[in-house]
Design a protein around this motif. Structure first.
Motif, short mmCIF file in Angstrom:
data_model
loop_
_atom_site.label_atom_id
_atom_site.label_comp_id
_atom_site.label_asym_id
_atom_site.label_seq_id
_atom_site.Cartn_x
_atom_site.Cartn_y
_atom_site.Cartn_z
N HIS A 135 0.85 -1.20 0.00
CA HIS A 135 0.00 0.00 0.00
C HIS A 135 0.88 1.25 0.00
CE1 HIS A 135 -4.16 1.61 1.12
NE2 HIS A 135 -3.40 2.69 1.15
N HIS B 39 1.35 5.33 -1.82
CA HIS B 39 0.76 6.40 -2.64
C HIS B 39 1.87 7.16 -3.36
CE1 HIS B 39 -3.23 5.69 -0.99
NE2 HIS B 39 -2.71 5.68 0.22
N GLU C 31 -8.51 2.16 -2.13
CA GLU C 31 -9.04 1.88 -0.84
C GLU C 31 -10.46 2.38 -0.70
OE1 GLU C 31 -6.96 4.36 2.32
OE2 GLU C 31 -5.61 4.65 0.64
N HIS D 88 -6.14 -2.55 5.69
CA HIS D 88 -4.95 -1.71 5.48
C HIS D 88 -4.60 -0.91 6.74
CE1 HIS D 88 -3.61 2.34 4.41
NE2 HIS D 88 -4.83 2.77 4.36
N ASP E 105 1.97 2.82 3.34
CA ASP E 105 0.98 3.90 3.24
C ASP E 105 1.69 5.24 3.00
OD1 ASP E 105 -1.61 4.86 3.05
OD2 ASP E 105 -1.79 5.29 5.19
ZN LIG Z 1 -3.77 4.74 1.76
#
Ligand SMILES: [Zn+2]
Length: 256
Positions: A6, A8, A92, A153, A203
């Protein structure tokens, strides 16, 4: 080998030095990254990155904070992209009761629609949960999300909740918080729950692990998450890396 489930990298925080961030990840043994899109701009950027880099995959979904903005067109776009060869999950998605931009009932409806879509296109789902555990569990049960399963997550819940999620065919994914000294619950869960149900993630650019807490996060730091789990379980870093890597390939249906 490490799998950041996960990230970004589609965030503007990487506009200036994305290639360096990716190079550092590869140097640290991160061989697979799932870039998660959660609105129109981040979804199209996630797809772009997945098309550009062989080791990057994409997840596409709509964030609960922005649930109020999601249109039927947006949902159709997600459905279309579900057929893209590098799209490995929907999300998500979920519920976020910390921010109040989108009313709870709108968040729930958008969440249910995306679960239904995931069942239609047969992809696992990535769940975002902030201060909404009871409602998340209820909706996952009611919608029979176990049929596709997926990932909780950045899990920060209790051992009890983790077990409920596992029973519904979900993996428990740890991020930076498991490395924080004061993070009691994630550490308990990491100790208690068998490795076969666990994943690791960054994340990034958020939730940076110790010892870089407070700075911008990036996929190369996922090793600190694996190290924390290894220490808590009293097993080797290699074992955590290998097993979470195998788990990630399994949940995303990646064969290479
Ligand atoms: Zn996220």
């Amino acid at each position: 080998m490490l799998f950041d489930t996960h990230a970004h990298l589609n965030a503007m925080q990487y506009n200036d030095d994305l290639q360096e961030v990716i190079d550092r990840a590869l140097e640290e043994g991160v061989s697979h990254i799932v870039v998660v899109g959660f609105d129109r701009p981040t979804i199209s950027r996630a797809i772009e990155l997945a098309e550009q880099y062989p080791f990057i995959y994409a997840a596409v979904g709509w964030h609960p904070v922005d649930a109020i903005d999601m249109t039927e067109d947006d949902l159709q776009m997600i459905e279309q992209l579900a057929g893209h060869p590098k799209v490995v999950a929907l999300g998500e998605m979920g519920l976020d009761y910390y921010w109040d931009k989108s009313p709870k009932d709108v968040q729930k409806e958008v969440f249910r629609k995306q679960i239904a879509l995931a069942k239609k296109v047969k992809l696992p789902i990535i769940i975002h949960n902030r201060e909404a555990t009871a409602d998340i569990i209820e909706i996952l049960k009611e919608e029979n999300a176990a049929e596709v399963g997926g990932i909780m997550h950045c899990f920060t819940g209790s051992v009890e909740v983790a077990k409920q999620c596992i029973d519904m065919n979900f993996y428990i994914s740890f991020g930076g918080p498991v490395t924080f000294k004061n993070a009691k619950k994630p550490k308990e869960v990491a100790k208690e729950i068998p490795l076969e149900h666990l994943l690791i993630e960054t994340d990034c650019p958020y939730l940076t692990p110790h010892p870089f807490r407070g700075k911008r996060n990036e996929p190369s730091y996922v090793k600190y998450v694996a190290e924390a789990i290894a220490e808590l379980k009293g097993i080797s870093f290699e074992e955590v890396a290998q097993k979470t890597f195998d788990n990630a390939k399994k949940v995303f249906g990646i064969t290479r």
